[in-house]
Design a protein around this motif. Structure first.
Motif, PDB file in Angstrom:
ATOM      1  N   GLU A  79       2.450  -6.397  -0.559  1.00 38.93           N
ATOM      2  CA  GLU A  79       1.534  -6.938   0.441  1.00 38.93           C
ATOM      3  C   GLU A  79       2.063  -6.783   1.859  1.00 38.93           C
ATOM      4  OE1 GLU A  79      -0.925 -11.078   1.394  1.00 38.93           O
ATOM      5  OE2 GLU A  79       0.587 -11.033  -0.199  1.00 38.93           O
ATOM      6  N   GLN A  80       3.301  -7.188   2.092  1.00 37.97           N
ATOM      7  CA  GLN A  80       3.836  -7.149   3.452  1.00 37.97           C
ATOM      8  C   GLN A  80       3.940  -5.728   3.988  1.00 37.97           C
ATOM      9  OE1 GLN A  80       7.643  -9.075   3.918  1.00 37.97           O
ATOM     10  NE2 GLN A  80       7.574  -8.993   6.147  1.00 37.97           N
ATOM     11  N   LYS A  81       4.336  -4.797   3.134  1.00 34.79           N
ATOM     12  CA  LYS A  81       4.520  -3.411   3.566  1.00 34.79           C
ATOM     13  C   LYS A  81       3.229  -2.595   3.482  1.00 34.79           C
ATOM     14  CE  LYS A  81       9.491  -2.956   2.739  1.00 34.79           C
ATOM     15  NZ  LYS A  81       9.818  -4.378   2.558  1.00 34.79           N
ATOM     16  N   LYS A  82       2.181  -3.188   2.909  1.00 34.13           N
ATOM     17  CA  LYS A  82       0.882  -2.510   2.774  1.00 34.13           C
ATOM     18  C   LYS A  82       1.011  -1.207   1.974  1.00 34.13           C
ATOM     19  CE  LYS A  82      -0.926  -4.455   7.120  1.00 34.13           C
ATOM     20  NZ  LYS A  82       0.237  -5.344   7.382  1.00 34.13           N
ATOM     21  N   ILE A  83       1.590  -1.349   0.785  1.00 32.14           N
ATOM     22  CA  ILE A  83       1.863  -0.207  -0.091  1.00 32.14           C
ATOM     23  C   ILE A  83       1.405  -0.523  -1.514  1.00 32.14           C
ATOM     24  CG2 ILE A  83       3.725   1.172  -1.145  1.00 32.14           C
ATOM     25  CD1 ILE A  83       5.370   0.593   1.427  1.00 32.14           C
ATOM     26  N   ASP A  84       0.809   0.456  -2.171  1.00 30.33           N
ATOM     27  CA  ASP A  84       0.542   0.409  -3.607  1.00 30.33           C
ATOM     28  C   ASP A  84       1.474   1.408  -4.294  1.00 30.33           C
ATOM     29  OD1 ASP A  84      -1.535  -1.474  -3.578  1.00 30.33           O
ATOM     30  OD2 ASP A  84      -3.035   0.068  -3.149  1.00 30.33           O
ATOM     31  N   ALA A  85       1.723   1.205  -5.589  1.00 20.91           N
ATOM     32  CA  ALA A  85       2.588   2.139  -6.310  1.00 20.91           C
ATOM     33  C   ALA A  85       2.247   2.144  -7.794  1.00 20.91           C
ATOM     34  CB  ALA A  85       4.059   1.776  -6.110  1.00 20.91           C
TER      35      ALA A  85
END
Length: 299
Positions: A79-85
């Motif tokens: 959430e904080q880094k605005k990343i999905d993986a």
């Protein structure tokens, strides 16, 4: 399988040329009789960074590896880094897992979205759809080729101010972000991350200390460390040259699952160890390329 092996070898060849820490670590392990060659090391996983737009991102890059037998497993959200993986299990245990992340572009302010799209919009359709996935040389060339224009130093810094993941990916494209040494499969006493990290520090490897030198999963069965990305000379638009973070090396220790601890050591395989990844661990590993860590690598 030969094609997949060639693709993976191509990635590792260029990665080693770019990340001198790999040679430094390999040499130290050879000198201590821990390994004979780099191939003696089990590669736990390799990782890529992508930009989450319709014609690119995870859904595009994963096609290469799905074609060659990899299977999708768990999804993660940072959430904080605005990343999905998402990570992928290999068709054979001897091959590395694959971890692909993507930037959630729509989560950023409109000005940043516009800047990112000014690069990615140069790619009109999914480039993997036009790639012969059975041609290892073509796939290797694609993974090491520009997808869009080279950013200016100002554009790079504008992105870095809001997301260092974004700036790294816009400059580096699909360059391999890291490979991972399976520490648990090394000879004693270096088969624990605590002891292996001591060796790394002794030979002068800078370690990512975000969240501690060792990042531990909630169940205590997955431990991870990573080197800090080395600074590389990067040529920006207008032939401006500046140092930015390159790629790094990760180190993983996967503990034996409780139900298999009774097995003799020579019977332990991947299926008996903690699988998958941990969001909290990976969140801090991402920071191996962030300035909060790489400042330690600037002489």
């Amino acid at each position: 399988m030969d094609t997949l092996n060639q693709i993976l070898e191509g990635l590792m060849t260029r990665y080693q040329q770019r990340v001198s820490d790999v040679k430094k670590i390999t040499q130290a392990l050879k000198e201590r009789g821990i390994i004979q060659e780099l191939s003696d090391i089990e590669n736990d996983h390799i990782a890529f960074r992508t930009i989450g737009v319709p014609q690119l991102g995870i859904q595009s890059l994963e096609k290469i590896f799905l074609h060659h037998g990899y299977q999708p497993r768990d999804d993660y959200y940072f959430e904080q880094k605005k990343i999905d993986a998402r990570w992928y299990a290999p068709p054979e245990d001897r091959l590395p897992r694959i971890f692909i992340s993507e930037l959630r572009v729509d989560d950023f302010p409109s000005s940043i979205q516009k800047l990112i799209h000014s690069f990615t919009d140069e790619v009109k359709s999914d480039p993997v759809d036009d790639l012969d996935l059975n041609d290892a040389a073509k796939v290797d060339e694609f993974l090491h080729s520009p997808l869009w224009r080279t950013p200016s130093w100002n554009e790079f810094n504008t992105l870095a101010e809001v997301s260092e993941y974004a700036s790294w990916t816009i400059y580096n494209k699909y360059y391999l972000n890291h490979f991972t040494i399976s520490v648990h499969n090394l000879p004693e006493p270096f088969n624990t991350l605590e002891e292996f990290n001591k060796l790394l520090l002794h030979i002068g490897i800078n370690l990512n200390n975000a969240g501690g030198l060792i990042k531990v999963s909630r169940d205590g069965l997955l431990k991870q460390s990573s080197s800090v990305s080395q600074m590389i000379d990067a040529t920006f638009a207008g032939n401006e040259i500046h140092k930015i973070s390159g790629s790094y090396v990760e180190f993983a220790e996967r503990k034996i699952l409780p139900e298999f601890t009774h097995l003799p050591a020579d019977k332990i395989g991947r299926a008996h160890r903690r699988e998958g990844f941990e969001t909290a661990n990976a969140d801090k590993i991402f920071e191996s390329t962030y300035s909060s860590q790489t400042r330690k690598n600037v002489n």
